[in-house]
Design an enzyme around this catalytic site. Structure first.
Site, PDB file in Angstrom:
ATOM      1  N   HIS A 121       0.828  -1.275  -0.052  1.00 60.82           N
ATOM      2  CA  HIS A 121       0.248   0.075   0.048  1.00 60.82           C
ATOM      3  C   HIS A 121       0.699   1.343   0.286  1.00 60.82           C
ATOM      4  O   HIS A 121       2.027   1.114   0.558  1.00 60.82           O
ATOM      5  CB  HIS A 121      -0.940  -0.016   1.243  1.00 60.82           C
ATOM      6  CG  HIS A 121      -1.901   0.932   1.464  1.00 60.82           C
ATOM      7  ND1 HIS A 121      -1.721   2.373   1.657  1.00 60.82           N
ATOM      8  CD2 HIS A 121      -3.296   1.006   1.183  1.00 60.82           C
ATOM      9  CE1 HIS A 121      -2.750   2.885   1.588  1.00 60.82           C
ATOM     10  NE2 HIS A 121      -3.630   2.204   1.386  1.00 60.82           N
ATOM     11  N   ASP A 201       2.833  -4.392   8.284  1.00 60.20           N
ATOM     12  CA  ASP A 201       1.587  -3.385   8.070  1.00 60.20           C
ATOM     13  C   ASP A 201       0.618  -4.581   7.901  1.00 60.20           C
ATOM     14  O   ASP A 201       0.093  -5.066   7.177  1.00 60.20           O
ATOM     15  CB  ASP A 201       1.756  -2.843   6.414  1.00 60.20           C
ATOM     16  CG  ASP A 201       0.467  -2.300   6.173  1.00 60.20           C
ATOM     17  OD1 ASP A 201      -0.628  -2.140   6.951  1.00 60.20           O
ATOM     18  OD2 ASP A 201       0.426  -1.671   4.971  1.00 60.20           O
ATOM     19  N   GLN A 204      -4.922  -4.484   7.098  1.00 57.32           N
ATOM     20  CA  GLN A 204      -5.897  -5.648   6.998  1.00 57.32           C
ATOM     21  C   GLN A 204      -6.024  -6.766   7.512  1.00 57.32           C
ATOM     22  O   GLN A 204      -7.057  -7.448   7.320  1.00 57.32           O
ATOM     23  CB  GLN A 204      -5.625  -5.987   5.206  1.00 57.32           C
ATOM     24  CG  GLN A 204      -5.720  -4.785   4.138  1.00 57.32           C
ATOM     25  CD  GLN A 204      -7.154  -4.408   4.023  1.00 57.32           C
ATOM     26  OE1 GLN A 204      -8.009  -4.927   4.304  1.00 57.32           O
ATOM     27  NE2 GLN A 204      -7.224  -2.987   3.976  1.00 57.32           N
ATOM     28  N   LYS A 227     -10.569  -0.029  10.455  1.00 63.84           N
ATOM     29  CA  LYS A 227     -10.585  -0.878   9.975  1.00 63.84           C
ATOM     30  C   LYS A 227     -10.947  -2.205  10.537  1.00 63.84           C
ATOM     31  O   LYS A 227     -11.131  -3.376   9.845  1.00 63.84           O
ATOM     32  CB  LYS A 227      -9.348  -1.479   8.832  1.00 63.84           C
ATOM     33  CG  LYS A 227      -8.922  -0.216   7.811  1.00 63.84           C
ATOM     34  CD  LYS A 227      -7.953  -0.787   6.832  1.00 63.84           C
ATOM     35  CE  LYS A 227      -7.292   0.552   6.185  1.00 63.84           C
ATOM     36  NZ  LYS A 227      -7.826   0.831   4.799  1.00 63.84           N
ATOM     37  N   CYS A 365      -4.667   2.593  -3.621  1.00 67.27           N
ATOM     38  CA  CYS A 365      -3.325   2.833  -3.149  1.00 67.27           C
ATOM     39  C   CYS A 365      -2.236   1.849  -3.449  1.00 67.27           C
ATOM     40  O   CYS A 365      -1.391   1.692  -2.423  1.00 67.27           O
ATOM     41  CB  CYS A 365      -3.580   2.957  -1.676  1.00 67.27           C
ATOM     42  SG  CYS A 365      -4.498   4.712  -1.435  1.00 67.27           S
TER      43      CYS A 365
HETATM   44  C1  LIG Z   1      -2.416  -2.442   3.571  1.00 65.45           C
HETATM   45  C2  LIG Z   1      -2.845  -1.188   3.955  1.00 65.45           C
HETATM   46  N1  LIG Z   1      -1.685  -0.688   4.733  1.00 65.45           N
HETATM   47  C3  LIG Z   1      -2.238   0.700   5.094  1.00 65.45           C
HETATM   48  C4  LIG Z   1      -3.462   1.117   4.839  1.00 65.45           C
HETATM   49  C5  LIG Z   1      -3.647   2.779   5.479  1.00 65.45           C
HETATM   50  O1  LIG Z   1      -4.336   2.848   6.609  1.00 65.45           O
HETATM   51  P1  LIG Z   1      -4.726   4.141   7.035  1.00 65.45           P
HETATM   52  O2  LIG Z   1      -5.451   4.969   5.858  1.00 65.45           O
HETATM   53  O3  LIG Z   1      -5.850   3.899   8.113  1.00 65.45           O
HETATM   54  O4  LIG Z   1      -3.557   4.954   7.727  1.00 65.45           O
HETATM   55  C6  LIG Z   1      -4.154   0.352   4.425  1.00 65.45           C
HETATM   56  C7  LIG Z   1      -5.769   1.196   4.019  1.00 65.45           C
HETATM   57  O5  LIG Z   1      -6.170   1.887   3.466  1.00 65.45           O
HETATM   58  C8  LIG Z   1      -4.139  -0.767   3.929  1.00 65.45           C
HETATM   59  O6  LIG Z   1      -4.986  -1.554   3.489  1.00 65.45           O
END
Ligand SMILES: Cc1ncc(COP(=O)(O)O)c(C=O)c1O
Ligand SMILES: Cc1ncc(COP(=O)(O)O)c(C=O)c1O
Lengths: 408, 151, 408, 151
Positions: A121, A201, A204, A227, A365
């Protein structure tokens, strides 16, 4: 498929109609809906205990501080962390990853390597690009295998890439586009063998199944409350105590200093060192309520439910003419990403919306991976505890109508 | 299908989406500009051959939803032979149509996009090609984006 | 004193007893209580519209995006900003100040001067110490006048200090310890004359009276939602468009990038460039509801109410034997800080709590100023729209009992 | 005044607060350590003259609430003549008293602090001087803090 008879009743938002149809929310990969218990925890806090934390000796302040620290302990337990002090409250995954990337960058030099993967991401990619740029380190990517990335990470290439120059290995636990769970414990073990710090990370994964940071063996792990049925604006950076203690502070200001004079400041120990300013108190309390909610449903059961729905969706979608499905055919978790050469994701999503379906269209993203796969955007259906097999029927029927409309 | 959706995806839009006009690089182009919608990944390049202040030829290329592709395609059919001032005036009309749903007095193919106004999130799709074209006319090589806060 | 007959009824938390006494909340300087309307806005969002913003085309996502952007516009209006794009949502004042300090530091060189004042909160002090350290710039302080800081900023010294080397002048609008309102428009005018960028810490002022960023003439202004009846975990960095456009991004990741590939990334324009990751959506919506609430009460009326209560408190406390009161005797806003040589603030606060009073004791994140004044800690009573003159009677009576106990 | 509050501010505590014992720098000290509570600004320095493993003399200095000052004062009367091991054992007893409210079998002046346990936020006040003393014994010059997460 495990079913919890009352789950849908716990989520007020689901009981509405969109364009005359019952809402079918298949966008939990972007953000999850909130059960009544989480909303009630926020209301209770604001109606009974709201106060600033840490620095107060009056009743409300003590109650708020206790609730905030209890939330930290609750999250530590949810992750199976060794102690509450390993839990830093942040604004979300992105915030957590920036914090750790900036902190680790301070120790990197030209010649060092930051390793990440081709499936990250943007939030676990751009901060490392910045860390590399700031420190002179080199950023390398573990390739993804297969025309539809169905092969996951190239573990043979990983062996070549994991040299002693690698100081940091940052990777996603569960891909938000491929629905693929990386073998995180194995990746951490290999990284440890070359002395690299591991950053996972878990945006998810953390709300979608069992997770034990000590079993994973990671140094850092990042996720967002929103999430996993928690509020927006709260997240966590887990750091193994020995690592967290060595990380320099990021934001500075009230609450994270041991003492300040006009010449300079000394820092408090972790986790306070990383929590400058008034923290998202209600958010932390809401996140703890989300932990309670998910543990009550059962993390194993949630993982099974997610997996079963994703598998069913994959199998029901595969026969659609001209569909291209990303990620593995089996063993997938919680989501399905797909594309049609002749019907764009945004048109699919707009048509689905007319049927009450909430889908996500775009690059999710994951722009570099999309480009590598020759795609500009895909449609994603993502599932959570409140979704049902019947909703997949609605999805398939809607897609069929859309294809018919565009193809004539 | 709802009336709104039928209005959004009019026959003329579907037609341009299926059989885009003037698609591909224009080999003789002396101006080019690129536009994108960062959030959705839509992209559009517009190639112009300017003859003095007049658009002698133009084409577009890129990827995106039916609305963005059809809009760019239709645009190429409308801008051919126009001066910069005329192109800007046409864009003003088009922008009015997609934001208000009101179509001007004269009958115009641009009116096919009136349905966009009930889908505000799609306005940026409909205007992507136009932004790129206007940038190309200005000789501005910076990528156009339809997500500027002013939009 | 303006009174709004129903204000207290709007705040559910106030209607409780603490140690058998009605709660008297005099700690709004740390965090304000939340009216029903703000709590309801959060609940409504989570029960009806919750979705991720920006990247979605389905109904909930469009509703959430619209509500989030409407909140931005509402805050812009609250500040009288020239346009919504000048409002960046952050986690709070501290976060906003770190963002701007880090961004401005990128342009500073040895020989440059960052000017701040001796009365700053740690959150508007330590980030500038860090910026000075990172860039080689020199940090200087405008002195505070008087043994009890009753003279405010030394404006004659300011004239000497404001040399063309000063690139940044950061100061608080309303001191959280002295209850003193700085002449912000004048300070900004003087700073502009030497070409310095101005950064105003409005944490204590923005919810307590009229505020017009264009009339102030500041370049940046920071504040927190939680101190103005809004939720925790949300704040704002206002930036004048021309300045904001020149500020480099701080955190990176999803949502703030125009495009990403494996080699690097391009940024979106402001304000998105500064909002990496999923923003605190519910927080922004709650903050907009707080703006509505405060505007309905009337910002002028709030300022008058605050001022009248603070003045009354000052006058009622002054006769207590051995009391030392900080800040000016007249014209003060919203709070009173005091100390006794023989009874420590923490004992005062603990005794007050027994009477149902919520006071704050400590250095109030003003350690350097406290040291300069020869104090380790003080007791603070701070007021807001829901406080009454009768509550000041309770305060005075409680203090009298405490003094009697300790002094015999 | 509530029973809890009377219990917290016992006569012996008030007495030590008003007339602290062994207050000020000890000129003959060969060990010193400094402690603080970052959040509240309480400070305490403890000066020791160690004679072999035995505390021959000690004093404290600093500023803070009645609980922290009285606790440090009382501590100086208790630690004089003790070995490191005995001091650590006394601290364990004291920590038990302030966290549980249970007092040990033997009658001890430390029992005056039993009331602290109903005010958890004040435990760090009561233990500040002790932390500094133990650090001084360890020859550890780093400032003690009673706000470590492990506390
Ligand atoms: C795999 C992953 N990493 C990072 C993020 C970023 O999370 P956030 O937007 O809550 O900071 C997301 C979600 O958008 C994600 O799916
Ligand atoms: C003047 C001042 N500046 C900055 C802050 C920091 O605000 P926050 O803790 O919400 O980031 C505060 C409040 O604590 C304050 O009073």
């Amino acid at each position: 498929m495990p079913t919890w008879p009352d789950v849908r009743a716990d989520f007020p938002i689901l009981h509405q109609r969109v364009h005359g149809h019952p809402l079918v929310y298949l966008d939990s990969g972007a953000t999850a809906q909130k059960p009544r218990a989480v909303i009630a925890a926020l209301v209770r806090y604001y109606e009974q205990d709201n106060s600033n934390v840490h620095r107060g000796l009056h009743a409300l302040s003590m109650r708020a501080t206790d609730a905030y620290e209890a939330a930290r302990a609750r999250v530590a337990q949810f992750l199976h962390a060794a102690e509450p002090a390993e839990v830093v409250f942040t604004r979300g995954t992105t915030d957590s990853l920036n914090l750790v990337a900036r902190g680790l960058a301070a120790d990197l030099r030209p010649g060092d390597v930051i390793l990440t993967t081709e499936m990250e991401h943007h939030s676990n990619l751009v901060p490392w690009q910045q860390a590399a740029q700031a420190s002179g380190a080199t950023l390398r990517y573990v390739p993804v295998l297969g025309a539809n990335a169905e092969g996951g990470l190239d573990l043979a290439a990983l062996d070549q890439l994991l040299t002693p120059q690698v100081k940091v290995f940052a990777f996603t636990h569960l891909s938000n586009t491929l629905g693929l769970l990386n073998p995180a414990a194995d990746l951490c073990r290999r990284a440890r063998a070359v002395g690299a710090v591991t950053v996972v990370d878990a945006a998810q994964s953390v709300g979608h199944g069992p997770l034990d940071v000590q079993a994973l063996g990671c140094d850092f792990l990042a996720f967002s409350g929103h999430k996993m049925c928690g509020p927006t604006g709260i997240g966590v950076l887990y750091g193994r105590r020995a690592r967290l203690d060595r990380l320099p502070p990021d934001a500075t200001g009230g609450g994270m200093v041991a003492s300040v004079d006009y010449e300079g400041a000394r820092w408090k120990p972790a986790p306070e060192r990383f929590e400058a300013g008034t923290p998202p108190i209600a958010g932390a309390i809401g996140l703890a309520a989300a932990c309670d909610y998910l543990d009550a449903l059962g993390r194993e059961a949630i993982a099974r439910h997610d997996q079963d729905l994703a598998q069913l969706a994959y199998e029901r979608l595969a026969p659609l003419p001209g569909i291209r499905l990303l990620g593995p055919a089996t063993g997938r978790r919680g989501l399905v990403c797909f594309a049609f050469a002749d019907v764009h994701a945004h048109d699919v999503v707009t048509f689905a919306d007319e049927d009450g379906l909430a889908l996500r269209g775009g690059h999710h993203c994951n722009q570099p991976l999309m480009r590598k796969l020759g795609l500009a955007s895909t449609t994603r259906a993502s599932f959570y505890v409140y979704n049902t097999a019947a909703e997949i029927d609605v999805l398939v029927a809607s897609l069929q109508r859309t294809l018919k409309f565009f193809r004539g | 299908m709802s009336a709104d959706l039928t209005e959004l995806y009019q026959q003329v839009i579907l037609d341009h989406n299926r059989r885009p006009r003037n698609r591909g690089r224009l080999p003789t182009a002396n101006r080019v500009a690129h536009g994108d919608n960062p959030s959705c990944g839509d992209q559009c390049s517009v190639y112009l051959r300017l003859d003095g202040d007049r658009i002698a030829e133009l084409s577009f290329d890129g990827s995106g939803c039916a609305i963005s592709q059809a809009s760019a395609s239709l645009m190429t059919t409308q801008l051919k032979g126009k001066t910069t001032a005329q192109a800007e005036e046409l864009y003003r009309q088009f922008h009015d149509i997609v934001t208000t749903g009101q179509t001007p007095g004269e009958i115009s193919d641009l009116a096919a996009f009136a349905g966009v106004h009930t889908f505000p999130a799609r306005i940026k799709c409909a205007t992507l090609g136009w932004h790129a074209a206007l940038n190309a006319l200005k000789g501005d090589a910076a990528p156009a984006t339809t997500e500027l806060p002013s939009d």
